[in-house]
Design a protein around this motif. Structure first.
Motif, PDB file in Angstrom:
ATOM      1  N   VAL A 265      32.189 -24.658 -48.370  1.00 36.17           N
ATOM      2  CA  VAL A 265      31.388 -25.678 -49.043  1.00 36.17           C
ATOM      3  C   VAL A 265      30.044 -25.107 -49.482  1.00 36.17           C
ATOM      4  O   VAL A 265      29.343 -25.692 -50.296  1.00 36.17           O
ATOM      5  N   PHE A 266      29.713 -23.924 -48.949  1.00 37.89           N
ATOM      6  CA  PHE A 266      28.444 -23.270 -49.279  1.00 37.89           C
ATOM      7  C   PHE A 266      28.657 -21.771 -49.367  1.00 37.89           C
ATOM      8  O   PHE A 266      29.295 -21.169 -48.493  1.00 37.89           O
ATOM      9  N   LEU A 267      28.153 -21.166 -50.431  1.00 42.82           N
ATOM     10  CA  LEU A 267      28.179 -19.712 -50.607  1.00 42.82           C
ATOM     11  C   LEU A 267      26.751 -19.221 -50.799  1.00 42.82           C
ATOM     12  O   LEU A 267      25.999 -19.770 -51.612  1.00 42.82           O
ATOM     13  N   TRP A 268      26.401 -18.176 -50.063  1.00 42.71           N
ATOM     14  CA  TRP A 268      25.072 -17.572 -50.152  1.00 42.71           C
ATOM     15  C   TRP A 268      25.250 -16.139 -50.628  1.00 42.71           C
ATOM     16  O   TRP A 268      25.730 -15.285 -49.881  1.00 42.71           O
ATOM     17  N   LYS A 269      24.902 -15.875 -51.883  1.00 44.70           N
ATOM     18  CA  LYS A 269      25.022 -14.551 -52.474  1.00 44.70           C
ATOM     19  C   LYS A 269      23.677 -13.841 -52.379  1.00 44.70           C
ATOM     20  O   LYS A 269      22.710 -14.244 -53.030  1.00 44.70           O
ATOM     21  N   ILE A 270      23.622 -12.791 -51.566  1.00 43.81           N
ATOM     22  CA  ILE A 270      22.369 -12.091 -51.313  1.00 43.81           C
ATOM     23  C   ILE A 270      22.406 -10.745 -52.033  1.00 43.81           C
ATOM     24  O   ILE A 270      23.170  -9.840 -51.672  1.00 43.81           O
ATOM     25  N   TYR A 271      21.592 -10.614 -53.060  1.00 42.04           N
ATOM     26  CA  TYR A 271      21.476  -9.382 -53.849  1.00 42.04           C
ATOM     27  C   TYR A 271      20.319  -8.550 -53.280  1.00 42.04           C
ATOM     28  O   TYR A 271      19.210  -9.057 -53.098  1.00 42.04           O
ATOM     29  N   GLY A 272      20.581  -7.268 -53.004  1.00 42.56           N
ATOM     30  CA  GLY A 272      19.571  -6.450 -52.341  1.00 42.56           C
ATOM     31  C   GLY A 272      19.557  -6.705 -50.848  1.00 42.56           C
ATOM     32  O   GLY A 272      18.504  -6.745 -50.211  1.00 42.56           O
ATOM     33  N   PHE A 273      20.751  -6.865 -50.272  1.00 46.60           N
ATOM     34  CA  PHE A 273      20.890  -7.249 -48.866  1.00 46.60           C
ATOM     35  C   PHE A 273      20.174  -6.287 -47.929  1.00 46.60           C
ATOM     36  O   PHE A 273      19.633  -6.689 -46.899  1.00 46.60           O
ATOM     37  N   SER A 274      20.163  -4.987 -48.266  1.00 46.70           N
ATOM     38  CA  SER A 274      19.559  -3.992 -47.371  1.00 46.70           C
ATOM     39  C   SER A 274      18.068  -4.237 -47.157  1.00 46.70           C
ATOM     40  O   SER A 274      17.492  -3.750 -46.179  1.00 46.70           O
TER      41      SER A 274
END
Length: 317
Positions: A21-30
């Motif tokens: 129901v929720f997606l969290w796309k983290i760009y630059g995770f490092s």
């Protein structure tokens, strides 16, 4: 409030039967583990009539284990809940496999109430394995998910099952920076604190950092959720004349200083910040300890670093 890490359990294999129901796309995770080892909090999402948020600890170490893990947790926004009620929730936390186009999942449950809003931390993968994998960390992008399976709300002796309705998927995109951060701080001095201590809550003057206006709110005797503790939070000052601005990821430290401006006590966090939410703690510091540290005057400092931006969208299903 339930901070155990399930490191002894086997890692669940990737499966396709997962309907987040929720997606969290983290760009630059490092960027999360190259700075401080703080948990990061998403902004809230809605499900079953309640507000929730996802937490990720990129370098979580359970007691007795030296290996850092990427650990997830589910939290209930207590402003959408009521005192005197409990919630038994069953949910799935996940990490997306970019190559196989499915999820690594872990099913869990937790008993929430307004003073226990954070589930235990679930270790999905060691940080070492994540960094070696282009399947889960593709171009330094990691996608995390939440699925709410069942919600039972109870106020003794009655129990009510809440239907989990899913009409859309909330998607939050977080873009993290690795340099050129916007930083700032603000010091709030209350020379007449003994007089302010009689008020239910007090707010600092509005101050500006990073082109945004902020203020600190303090409950000298604690808010309705505290237990013999001072409560304090950082908030954005919104304007009714302007439309809401995009969210941002900030690192914040709220400190209590002595008369020489040396920190006596502080609390730090990393959170996606919007005009709809704030960051702080109901049990910021025990009242007895706080009164031992300060006298007739109280000095509070906020250190803010903006490390990224955030945007949100919804996908109909």
């Amino acid at each position: 409030m339930g901070n155990s890490c399930v490191t002894s359990a086997p890692v669940a294999p990737p499966v396709k039967i997962h309907d987040p129901v929720f997606l969290w796309k983290i760009y630059g995770f490092s960027a999360l583990f190259q700075r401080e080892a703080l948990a990061a909090y998403s902004s809230t999402f809605h499900c079953s009539g309640y507000k929730w948020f996802l937490t990720v600890s990129p370098m979580y170490k359970n007691l007795g284990y030296g290996t850092p893990y990427v650990a997830l947790g589910l939290a209930l926004d207590r402003t959408s809940f009521k005192l005197g009620y409990t919630m038994n929730a069953m949910f799935v936390l996940s990490m997306y496999n970019h190559s196989k186009r499915n999820f690594l999942v872990f099913k869990a449950s937790y008993k929430f109430d307004v003073k226990n809003t954070h589930s235990r931390k679930i270790c999905l993968m060691s940080l070492e394995n994540l960094l070696k994998s282009s399947e889960y960390l593709l171009d330094d992008t990691c996608v995390l998910g939440v699925e709410i399976l069942q919600v039972d709300v109870c106020r003794s002796p009655k129990k009510k099952a809440v239907e989990v309705q899913k009409k859309f998927v909330s998607v939050q995109n977080l873009f993290l920076q690795k340099k050129e951060f916007t930083k700032g701080d603000y010091t709030w001095t209350m020379n007449n604190f003994l007089e302010l201590d009689l008020k239910p809550s007090v707010s600092s003057p509005v101050f500006e950092i990073g082109g945004r206006k902020w203020f600190i709110r303090m409950y000298p005797r604690g808010d309705e959720y505290s237990t013999n503790s001072l409560s304090m939070s950082l908030l954005l000052h919104s304007s009714d004349e302007l439309p809401p601005e995009p969210g941002m990821m900030i690192e914040v430290t709220l400190s209590i200083l002595n008369q020489k401006h040396v920190p006596l006590y502080n609390l730090s966090g990393r959170v996606v910040f919007t005009e709809k939410n704030g960051w702080g703690c109901s049990n910021f510091i025990a009242l007895k300890k706080f009164k031992d540290l300060v006298g007739s005057s109280c000095i509070v400092k906020a250190d803010i670093t903006i490390i990224g931006s955030s945007s949100e969208s919804q996908i109909m299903v």
